[in-house]
Motif scaffolding. Sequence first.
Motif, mmCIF file in Angstrom:
data_model
loop_
_atom_site.group_PDB
_atom_site.id
_atom_site.type_symbol
_atom_site.label_atom_id
_atom_site.label_comp_id
_atom_site.label_asym_id
_atom_site.label_seq_id
_atom_site.Cartn_x
_atom_site.Cartn_y
_atom_site.Cartn_z
ATOM 1 N N MET A 83 0.822 -1.212 0.000
ATOM 2 C CA MET A 83 0.000 0.000 0.000
ATOM 3 C C MET A 83 0.857 1.263 0.000
ATOM 4 S SD MET A 83 -2.725 -1.648 -0.150
ATOM 5 C CE MET A 83 -3.740 -0.223 -0.420
ATOM 6 N N ALA A 84 1.977 1.234 0.720
ATOM 7 C CA ALA A 84 2.844 2.411 0.785
ATOM 8 C C ALA A 84 3.517 2.703 -0.552
ATOM 9 C CB ALA A 84 3.906 2.219 1.877
ATOM 10 N N GLU B 280 -7.418 0.024 -0.072
ATOM 11 C CA GLU B 280 -7.237 1.209 -0.907
ATOM 12 C C GLU B 280 -8.447 2.133 -0.830
ATOM 13 O OE1 GLU B 280 -5.471 4.002 -3.356
ATOM 14 O OE2 GLU B 280 -4.657 2.371 -2.132
ATOM 15 N N ILE C 277 -7.668 4.152 2.360
ATOM 16 C CA ILE C 277 -6.491 5.018 2.206
ATOM 17 C C ILE C 277 -6.773 6.154 1.230
ATOM 18 C CG2 ILE C 277 -4.102 5.092 1.346
ATOM 19 C CD1 ILE C 277 -3.809 2.219 2.448
ATOM 20 N N ARG D 178 1.222 9.595 0.532
ATOM 21 C CA ARG D 178 0.842 8.196 0.423
ATOM 22 C C ARG D 178 1.272 7.403 1.661
ATOM 23 N NH1 ARG D 178 -2.635 5.039 -2.629
ATOM 24 N NH2 ARG D 178 -2.282 2.964 -1.795
ATOM 25 N N THR E 290 -1.172 5.680 4.459
ATOM 26 C CA THR E 290 -1.081 4.227 4.595
ATOM 27 C C THR E 290 -0.871 3.829 6.052
ATOM 28 O OG1 THR E 290 -0.231 3.914 2.346
ATOM 29 C CG2 THR E 290 0.245 2.182 3.952
ATOM 30 N N THR F 61 -3.463 1.599 8.053
ATOM 31 C CA THR F 61 -3.113 0.188 8.200
ATOM 32 C C THR F 61 -2.582 -0.192 9.583
ATOM 33 O OG1 THR F 61 -0.915 0.628 7.270
ATOM 34 C CG2 THR F 61 -2.639 -0.098 5.740
#
Length: 512
Positions: free
Chosen positions: A169-170, A343, A346, A357, A361, A365
């Motif tokens: 995700m990062a 996603e 985020i 970002r 994240t 998370t």
Amino acid sequence: MAATTDVEARRGAFSSRTVFIFAAIGSAVGLGNIWRFPYVAYEGGGGAFMIPYIVALLVAGLPFLLMDYALGHRFRGSAPLAFARLRRWTEGIGWWQVAICLAIAVYYAAVIAWSIRYTGFSFTQAWGDDPESFLIKDFLQVSDGVSFTVVPGVLVPLVLVWLATIVIMALGVQKGIGATSVVFIPVLLLAFTALVVQAVMLPGAGAGLDALFTPHWAALAEPAVWGAAFGQIFFSLSVGFGIMITYSSYVGRKTDMTGSGLVVGFSNSGFELLAGIGVFAALGFLAQANGVHVTEVVEGGIGLAFIVFPAIISEAPAGALIGVLFFGSLVLAGITSLVSILEVVISAVRDKFDLTRVRATLLVTVPAALISIAFFSTASGLNVLDIVDHFVNQYGILLVAVVSTIAVAWGVRALPTLAAHLNRTGSLHLGRWWYVLVGGVIPVALTYILVQQLIADLRTPYGGFPTWMLAVFGWGIAIATIVFGLLAGRTRWREGTAVDDFDADQDRQEAA
């Protein structure tokens, strides 16, 4: 308009239509395709089930998928931002979807962790002669009530799942989600195809396939079978709870979204059919090996994956290979679906607060991982997961889908605008037929499913669980997602987001 363009650039994007399609397929193809569809098809009339299934795909699944695509692609934002740009009062629907995704993510990761462990167990057949007892007592150490006793065998892989997911995700939309999907989906297809080839070569496979595909035409007269078909299509396509809105916002403005929708929809259904063949071929083998009828070994959901398949692996030639292919497929399908679910959250946080970002994240998370680990690496993990999954799916995803279709079709009357947007570059022309399906057929069909499930849950407490557990982890979480949506939808957007004046700017951009 410059501010909006700058924000879009910072949000990220898929590098091509192909990457978007892989990511969308990765979201749609999840655990439910493998362990839910075969059982639902069998219960729904075998080969005859293909008729309501295809009807549901054409009149509900694909039309809803295209509505999600239109919202995200036209309004260029996460689910809350897209709804806010549609009409300010509909924003709460987007946040409701965000809350649902967060609830799903915290338990979905646990099933992936179990699949990782069972991939390793396939080599040693650690479950022994009693896979059910091994799963419940030895592996998950399930307690009757709520227990916070940590289960080390779940804790370690669950932590690894979250660490891997956080990294993906990062890395962002293209380098993280897109790159993962482009690699994982072809590997998943190859692995599962290899599994199917192994399964159909097993003794007794033909009996299993006969059980799945022999049509029982009388089932077509049962409304419940049609409801099951619509429910399966709806859940398996990942529509209605923000994922496809978010993903389509990362696609170029001139992309053929209707053509992409057809590719995603039929690819998802093709994989489900492949899963049905592989699973029932293996069930046919197990039935023959034990001298029973296929009906005595058929099961769906967690029972199929972690009880029935280990029994198959123990008795089948090349059992270790079948186990690695099956559970490895669950891991791959689970990861691509988990990143799509996260996603949604985020992207919404980034749009609302203009965070980088990495910061967004971590903000999403890390708390999600801590909650996931706290509840689902413990002895109460299986029971809590079962309850949350049932109520969030039935009274979260289905309910928000009904509300969103009514809001878009009747509250805002936006279907002509959305159709015109997709028709500019789409290979499939959307007209009045689409308005009828989205504004009429879909909300009616989903409402029927909801009412039937509500009646069943009110008559008999779900799963025989204590009332207080259903109230807290079931009804409580389902209601909490709605409350969160209503409250979050009333907060102000940061300056420069272009919520109220976006429509005019978008029209000018598309005209250019």
